[in-house]
Design a protein around this motif. Structure first.
Motif, PDB file in Angstrom:
ATOM      1  N   GLU A  12       0.817  -1.217   0.000  1.00  0.00           N
ATOM      2  CA  GLU A  12       0.000   0.000   0.000  1.00  0.00           C
ATOM      3  C   GLU A  12       0.852   1.269   0.000  1.00  0.00           C
ATOM      4  N   ARG A  13       2.018   1.177   0.643  1.00  0.00           N
ATOM      5  CA  ARG A  13       2.876   2.366   0.744  1.00  0.00           C
ATOM      6  C   ARG A  13       3.345   2.819  -0.628  1.00  0.00           C
ATOM      7  N   ARG A  18       0.512   4.575  -2.324  1.00  0.00           N
ATOM      8  CA  ARG A  18       0.297   5.897  -1.710  1.00  0.00           C
ATOM      9  C   ARG A  18       1.383   6.886  -2.114  1.00  0.00           C
TER      10      ARG A  18
END
Ligand SMILES: NC(=O)c1ccc[n+]([C@@H]2O[C@H](COP(=O)([O-])OP(=O)(O)OC[C@H]3O[C@@H](n4cnc5c(N)ncnc54)[C@H](OP(=O)(O)O)[C@@H]3O)[C@@H](O)[C@H]2O)c1
Length: 296
Positions: free
Chosen positions: A101-102, A105
């Motif tokens: 997810e990082r 993002r």
């Protein structure tokens, strides 16, 4: 130093290109942006310098989420407003953000700051503790979503590249961005031949050795000085032209003034003769054995 017309510079840059593994051709001279956007008093000058560079044909613009923690990307976003289609936009993700997810993002935040819906190239800034397989998977997901056109790496030595090649999808890597200038030629011994074999272009960062500050005396070297005089170019132009003397190398000097940008772009018109290369080889010999990858 000779002054070339904008038209001549554009023509020279259009002739000097690097071909990516997917066949896309990009100019062999682009623009770095580290430390740009940090000082509000210099912002306007920096925006104008980047825009001039794009107009002259240095359309590859390199930034990173790390640079000024987003300040460089915001500056680039301002500079490419109305010019997005002309630009080949490169950004980089911190190693600790390069997975799951990082990664998604980080990419989204970079796109926001850059004011665009896609990157042309997204790089892993250097290798960290997140497994390469996870980074590749995340990069491929971003490609599938149309957020990035392709991905690559930075600061990876030969053994890291070989490891990447064993990871599923790892061979889709489009470039490796590494430190390379005339006084730092370590990569020529092993990494560059390996990249050439795989047809992966190399992006040369700090090609001016940060304006000579990384290697004191480089620009003042008497061989550099006398060749520059003979070719009627500046020492910076000479060492920049040297970095792109072979095919498959793209150089990304950072310049925050229009004068420097014009000077750097004009380096695309310099063809170095064999005897000149031999003189430079003598002054700055290539390594005869494997040396650790030079990194800033
Ligand atoms: N992947 C990585 O880990 C990594 C690491 C370092 C850099 N990079 C990328 O590579 C880019 C270039 O590297 P860099 O910024 O470290 O150093 P560089 O491009 O080697 O040198 C930049 C310095 O040279 C000066 N300069 C530019 N053109 C000049 C000219 N024609 N004559 C005299 N001086 C000139 C600049 O001054 P002015 O600004 O005053 O014009 C600046 O001080 C970075 O900006 C960044 O995008 C990537």
């Amino acid at each position: 130093m000779q002054t070339l017309s904008d038209e001549t510079i554009r023509e020279a840059l259009s002739q000097r290109t690097v071909t990516l593994p997917d066949g896309t051709r990009i100019p062999a001279l682009g623009q770095g942006t580290w430390n740009m956007g940090d000082n509000p008093a210099r912002r306007e000058e920096e925006v104008q310098a980047l825009r001039l560079g794009i107009e002259l044909g240095m359309t590859v613009v390199d930034t990173a989420e790390m640079y000024g923690e987003g300040l460089s990307e915001s500056l680039v976003g301002e500079a490419i407003k109305g010019k997005r289609d002309e630009v080949f936009l490169v950004s980089k993700v911190y190693p600790h953000n390069a997975g799951g997810e990082r990664l998604a993002r980080s990419c989204e935040a970079s796109l926001q700051r850059l004011g665009t819906d896609h990157l042309d190239l997204y790089l892993l800034h250097w290798r960290g503790s997140i497994p390469l397989a996870e980074t590749v998977q995340g990069m491929e997901q971003l490609v599938a979503e149309g957020k990035i056109r392709r991905w690559g790496v930075s600061n990876l030595d030969t053994s890291d590249m070989q490891e990447l090649w064993k990871v599923p999808g790892g061979e889709a890597c489009a470039v490796n961005q590494v430190l390379y200038h005339i006084a730092s030629r370590g990569i020529e011994y092993e990494l560059q031949p390996w990249l050439q074999q795989q047809r992966i272009p190399m992006m040369a960062y700090s090609p001016l050795a940060q304006g000579g500050s990384m290697r004191k005396g480089m620009l003042e070297n008497k061989v550099v000085q006398s060749i520059a005089k003979e070719y009627q170019v500046s020492p910076s132009q000479l060492i920049l032209a040297w970095t792109i003397r072979k095919s498959g190398v793209l150089s990304i000097p950072k310049a925050s003034s229009s004068d420097h940008v014009r000077e750097n772009a004009a380096a695309a018109s310099i063809d170095l003769r064999e005897d000149t290369l031999a003189q430079l080889e003598e002054a700055f010999p290539a390594p005869k054995r494997k040396v650790p990858l030079d990194i800033i």
